[in-house]
Design an enzyme around this catalytic site. Structure first.
Site, mmCIF file in Angstrom:
data_model
loop_
_atom_site.group_PDB
_atom_site.id
_atom_site.type_symbol
_atom_site.label_atom_id
_atom_site.label_comp_id
_atom_site.label_asym_id
_atom_site.label_seq_id
_atom_site.Cartn_x
_atom_site.Cartn_y
_atom_site.Cartn_z
ATOM 1 N N ASP A 129 1.695 -0.080 8.271
ATOM 2 C CA ASP A 129 1.400 -0.798 7.096
ATOM 3 C C ASP A 129 1.443 -0.052 6.026
ATOM 4 O O ASP A 129 0.916 1.335 6.235
ATOM 5 C CB ASP A 129 0.077 -1.614 7.274
ATOM 6 C CG ASP A 129 -0.096 -2.560 6.306
ATOM 7 O OD1 ASP A 129 0.882 -3.134 5.506
ATOM 8 O OD2 ASP A 129 -1.453 -3.237 6.033
ATOM 9 N N GLY B 298 4.512 -0.808 0.792
ATOM 10 C CA GLY B 298 4.410 -1.418 -0.419
ATOM 11 C C GLY B 298 3.801 -0.807 -1.426
ATOM 12 O O GLY B 298 4.119 -0.407 -2.652
ATOM 13 N N TRP C 191 2.671 2.432 -1.164
ATOM 14 C CA TRP C 191 3.330 3.804 -1.338
ATOM 15 C C TRP C 191 4.273 3.845 -2.220
ATOM 16 O O TRP C 191 4.229 4.515 -3.342
ATOM 17 C CB TRP C 191 3.947 4.138 -0.004
ATOM 18 C CG TRP C 191 4.438 5.531 0.064
ATOM 19 C CD1 TRP C 191 3.885 6.661 0.356
ATOM 20 C CD2 TRP C 191 5.910 5.988 -0.402
ATOM 21 N NE1 TRP C 191 4.566 7.716 0.601
ATOM 22 C CE2 TRP C 191 5.963 7.385 0.140
ATOM 23 C CE3 TRP C 191 7.056 5.188 -1.001
ATOM 24 C CZ2 TRP C 191 7.103 7.701 -0.243
ATOM 25 C CZ3 TRP C 191 8.076 6.007 -0.915
ATOM 26 C CH2 TRP C 191 8.057 7.450 -0.703
ATOM 27 N N ASN D 113 5.666 -12.561 7.678
ATOM 28 C CA ASN D 113 6.404 -11.804 6.444
ATOM 29 C C ASN D 113 7.762 -12.639 6.173
ATOM 30 O O ASN D 113 8.473 -12.266 4.891
ATOM 31 C CB ASN D 113 7.063 -10.357 7.220
ATOM 32 C CG ASN D 113 5.724 -9.611 7.499
ATOM 33 O OD1 ASN D 113 5.877 -8.623 8.140
ATOM 34 N ND2 ASN D 113 4.798 -9.441 6.605
#
Ligand code: IPE
Ligand code: IPE
Ligand code: MG
Length: 250
Positions: free
Chosen positions: A31, A34, A36, A79
């Site tokens: 996880d 996004g 990062w 997702n």
């Protein structure tokens, strides 16, 4: 056998600085891609792309540590609700990853397999996966990618197959046991994960391996998946080594 003898027979010699006893199956919730990317002002997909490099690194750490099974949560059934562009980008990355690392998997003798609802994937991706699964099926060490996966979905599909067998008279209702349910899951031969690691600090399971995590140890690191490296890997293994697993006993 001495180490020299093992080397001659070609048996994998784990790197002793990594070696943790009783860690046979490591599962990871990858996880934070996004976040990062956002920290760098980049599109979310750039984070996912950086995350594929981490997958490669972690596969190598597991090899060094003598870990036989590595399960990676790559894409959940939930997702699919993300924006179409991100979903398409992730699916393209997965296909590219499988093609790119096929040779490396063969070379390093790693069996690739997936868990999850295969039918949700495009015909092209399904064919790609089937091809690499078949080519690597004889290897002992395994990387298991959870793809269009959720624990509840896996259990529901298992229960449906059990219901069909009961209807067809090949399974007696009295034979529906914990072992029978486990035998109908997506990778029934794989032992339950000993350790589940989640990156990016969220303290939740997000529908991962719900049946299998009954007695797994959890380790959560604040580090985002693309930044997860050797130091974090060692820290997770060391945390696991300190746990006292009791499985309900004393
Ligand atoms: C994990 O990173 C990858 C997938 C779930 C596909 P995220 O995309 O969830 O990254 P964050 O949680 O938004 O930072
Ligand atoms: C979990 O991450 C799923 C994967 C890593 C593939 P998510 O980012 O989807 O989970 P939530 O939404 O934070 O629970
Ligand atoms: Mg996330």
């Amino acid at each position: 056998m001495t180490n020299d003898e093992l080397q001659m027979t070609g048996t994998l010699i784990p790197n002793s600085s990594f070696l943790i006893p009783n860690l046979n199956h490591l599962a990871m919730i990858m996880d934070g891609n996004g976040r990062w990317a956002r920290q760098r002002g980049l599109p979310r997909l750039a984070g996912h792309e950086a995350g594929t490099e981490t997958v490669r690194r972690v596969m190598n750490y597991c090899r060094d540590a003598g870990i036989r099974y590595l399960t990676l949560y790559a894409f959940s059934t939930e997702n699919w609700s993300r924006p179409q562009g991100e979903v398409d980008g992730l699916m393209a990355l997965l296909g590219a990853f499988i093609r790119k690392y096929e040779e490396e998997l063969m070379e390093k003798q790693v069996r690739l397999r997936t868990i999850g609802n295969r039918a949700d994937l495009s015909a092209g991706l399904q064919a790609e996966i089937a091809r690499v699964e078949a080519a690597t099926a004889h290897f002992e060490r395994q990387v298991i990618i959870a793809l269009s996966y959720s624990g509840r979905n896996e259990i529901a599909r298992a229960v449906r197959r059990i219901a069909e067998e009961v209807r067809d008279g090949t399974l007696a209702p009295e034979a529906v046991s914990e072992a029978a349910i486990a035998a109908h899951l997506d990778a029934p031969d794989v032992p339950d994960p000993d350790l589940i690691v989640r990156t990016s600090g969220e303290m939740r399971v997000s529908n991962f391996l719900l049946w299998q995590c009954a007695y797994s140890e959890f380790h959560i690191t604040p580090v985002l998946w693309p930044d997860f490296g050797e130091a974090e890997f060692k820290e997770a293994l060391e945390a696991f080594a300190k746990r006292s697993r009791r499985f309900g006993g004393v």
